[in-house]
Design a protein around this motif. Sequence first.
Motif, PDB file in Angstrom:
ATOM      1  N   SER A  40      -0.592  28.295  -8.305  1.00  0.00           N
ATOM      2  CA  SER A  40       0.823  28.682  -8.386  1.00  0.00           C
ATOM      3  C   SER A  40       1.288  29.342  -7.101  1.00  0.00           C
ATOM      4  O   SER A  40       0.496  29.920  -6.349  1.00  0.00           O
ATOM      5  CB  SER A  40       1.036  29.639  -9.572  1.00  0.00           C
ATOM      6  OG  SER A  40       0.228  30.810  -9.389  1.00  0.00           O
TER       7      SER A  40
ATOM      8  N   LYS B  92      -3.993  20.503  -7.843  1.00  0.00           N
ATOM      9  CA  LYS B  92      -2.848  21.022  -7.084  1.00  0.00           C
ATOM     10  C   LYS B  92      -1.824  21.727  -7.999  1.00  0.00           C
ATOM     11  O   LYS B  92      -1.115  22.650  -7.574  1.00  0.00           O
ATOM     12  CB  LYS B  92      -2.187  19.917  -6.293  1.00  0.00           C
ATOM     13  CG  LYS B  92      -1.532  18.840  -7.143  1.00  0.00           C
ATOM     14  CD  LYS B  92      -0.857  17.783  -6.273  1.00  0.00           C
ATOM     15  CE  LYS B  92      -0.166  16.717  -7.126  1.00  0.00           C
ATOM     16  NZ  LYS B  92       0.511  15.724  -6.267  1.00  0.00           N
ATOM     17  N   ASN B  93      -1.724  21.207  -9.243  1.00  0.00           N
ATOM     18  CA  ASN B  93      -0.768  21.850 -10.147  1.00  0.00           C
ATOM     19  C   ASN B  93      -1.315  23.133 -10.783  1.00  0.00           C
ATOM     20  O   ASN B  93      -0.604  23.797 -11.522  1.00  0.00           O
ATOM     21  CB  ASN B  93      -0.381  20.867 -11.253  1.00  0.00           C
ATOM     22  CG  ASN B  93       0.403  19.687 -10.715  1.00  0.00           C
ATOM     23  OD1 ASN B  93       1.157  19.818  -9.755  1.00  0.00           O
ATOM     24  ND2 ASN B  93       0.209  18.513 -11.328  1.00  0.00           N
ATOM     25  N   GLN B  94      -2.572  23.430 -10.526  1.00  0.00           N
ATOM     26  CA  GLN B  94      -3.191  24.630 -11.100  1.00  0.00           C
ATOM     27  C   GLN B  94      -3.064  25.858 -10.200  1.00  0.00           C
ATOM     28  O   GLN B  94      -3.376  26.968 -10.636  1.00  0.00           O
ATOM     29  CB  GLN B  94      -4.676  24.354 -11.379  1.00  0.00           C
ATOM     30  CG  GLN B  94      -4.942  23.196 -12.312  1.00  0.00           C
ATOM     31  CD  GLN B  94      -4.339  23.406 -13.678  1.00  0.00           C
ATOM     32  OE1 GLN B  94      -4.304  24.528 -14.185  1.00  0.00           O
ATOM     33  NE2 GLN B  94      -3.851  22.308 -14.273  1.00  0.00           N
TER      34      GLN B  94
END
Length: 424
Positions: free
Chosen positions: A71, A67-69
């Motif tokens: 943007s 999920k943090n990959q």
Amino acid sequence: MRRRLIQSTLAVVLVVIAVFGVSLVIVETRTISNSAQERVELEAARLASIVDSRLLGAGNVDAEVLKNQVSGDRYAVIRIPGEKAIEVGTKPPTDDVIEGEAKGEEGETVVVQEPRSSVTREVGRTLLIIGLVALLAVIAAVLLAIRQANKLASPLTDLAETAERLGSGDPRPRHKRYSVPELDRVADVLDSSAERIARMLTAERRLAADASHQLRTPLTALSMRLEEITLTDDPDTVKEEATIALTQVERLTDVVERLLTNSRDPRTGSAVTFDLDEVIQQQLAEWRPAYRGVGRAIVSSGKRHLQAVGTPGAVAQVLAALIENSLMHGGGTVALRTRVTGNQAVIEVTDEGPGVPADLGARIFERAISGRNSTGIGLAVARDLAEADGGRLEMLQAQPAVFGLFLSRTPVRKSAGASEPTVR
């Protein structure tokens, strides 16, 4: 004219902005769309490489890890063979998206989507910037057009006023230039015309003043002769006075011709060899009644039977001016004396008056210079007449006043190829 210049300049600028602005908008829109497409494809490739690395390392691949990959507002779907599809991010509410796809080495497929609205916003910002630049260009064009219009229209207004002044009889040149070669050329022509008109008007006024001054005395004398004729019944007296009157009419005609000739070219003469005694005696006979009327005398002396070169009528006018000057400003007996100096015959006119005031001096021959309330042009005209025949008129002595008329004694000869007589 100002309005037309501003409108034409503005029209040209608007056409240029329209042509280049539309082209720029099209190019920028395509560039932004292509950039967005490249971004999502790179994002998909990057996610695919992350998934590959975790699969090869026996790591877990799930939405929590990825999920943090992802943007921004992008949405990604990772499909691994034999496993459930993994969704990361928020799915766009519409199907109008930009989509990028990449395949990993382990057979997984990564699809990244981005709403097209983000591209639309970026295009809108670009259009706004282009619009502001175009507006600034229009404003600058309007200001430049106003400045150029004023720079061109104001000189034309000045030139029109100058031409109107010339037409109304005010020939003063303005000597104003505008740093525009074409307009400066027109200004040069107008100033040259103004100077020529001024010279012509000056010559006309001078001719009128000279004619008034030179004709006044002969007309007065002619009037006196005609009065003598009307008051006598003696045929011999009538004949004598009529003969004298005819002579004076001929002199008047000569005066007019000389004035007209000198107004065109003051150096034009019709010099001939003549007897000075005849001119002097004719002047004595004409002026004796006037001197007798004020209790004064006019006499002649000196060398007789002198021959001189000049125009008899012009010499008579010069002597008349000197005799009249002595009558008005001098005193006692007026004497005309002839003598010879070198190759010149000289007629001196003197009287017993106080002479020329010291403050006049050499200015006595200037126009409008007079010791009393007279016109001040008699001696100036006399000098012009003398010089027209190659002679000269000078003041030899101030107190008592002595004026000398110098005339050549050598006959006039024309030089080869010359158009005017030359006195040698």
